[in-house]
Design a protein around this motif. Sequence first.
Motif, PDB file in Angstrom:
ATOM      1  N   THR A  60      24.068  45.548  52.087  1.00  0.00           N
ATOM      2  CA  THR A  60      24.002  46.875  51.472  1.00  0.00           C
ATOM      3  C   THR A  60      25.040  47.762  52.129  1.00  0.00           C
ATOM      4  O   THR A  60      25.714  47.360  53.072  1.00  0.00           O
ATOM      5  CB  THR A  60      22.613  47.529  51.670  1.00  0.00           C
ATOM      6  N   ARG A 118      24.412  53.391  56.205  1.00  0.00           N
ATOM      7  CA  ARG A 118      24.086  54.807  56.140  1.00  0.00           C
ATOM      8  C   ARG A 118      24.700  55.593  57.285  1.00  0.00           C
ATOM      9  O   ARG A 118      24.935  56.778  57.154  1.00  0.00           O
ATOM     10  CB  ARG A 118      22.569  54.998  56.172  1.00  0.00           C
ATOM     11  N   TYR A 171      17.058  51.330  56.207  1.00  0.00           N
ATOM     12  CA  TYR A 171      18.493  51.378  55.963  1.00  0.00           C
ATOM     13  C   TYR A 171      19.218  50.790  57.165  1.00  0.00           C
ATOM     14  O   TYR A 171      18.632  50.570  58.220  1.00  0.00           O
ATOM     15  CB  TYR A 171      18.972  52.793  55.647  1.00  0.00           C
TER      16      TYR A 171
END
Length: 164
Positions: free
Chosen positions: A46, A49, A73
Amino acid sequence: MAKEPEYLKRLRESRRKGGGSAGKADRSLSVQEQEAIRWARETAGTDLRAMKNLGGAKYVALVRVQSATGARYHSIEGLPSREALIRRLMPDAGMGEEVLAAYEVRGGRPIAIAIESGEVKLRMGDPRPGANPVDPEKMLRQAAADAAKRAKTRPRGEGHGRGR
């Protein structure tokens, strides 16, 4: 503009100095540090962050953090030394954080982590392609040196040339 809030003044001043933008921060990172970010994105699966202390770091830890809402995250954290990496990898080092993987920035190698009987074991992996780019001038010097070496070892005489 005389009555604008103080935070707006500081924001405008920091933008004038060149700070305050994520895109500008990426451009100031070295090629090896940018490769570390690519590795972290591939490993996490992913987008990241947060990136903390990445500039000048020798090692990077990929961390999974749980937010107050329960969402998880990923972030990366730069570490200055091997000892700092080992301290960060200890199971009780972060609250609500899980260190997933580590990476050596200068060598461009992922690090396999194993914790055995309370002791952290690190094993360096193979360097990633593109992690340590070679300077074009160095490539040309190496090619010239290789050509000179081949010229000295090439057989002399008739019948040894191309197309004969």
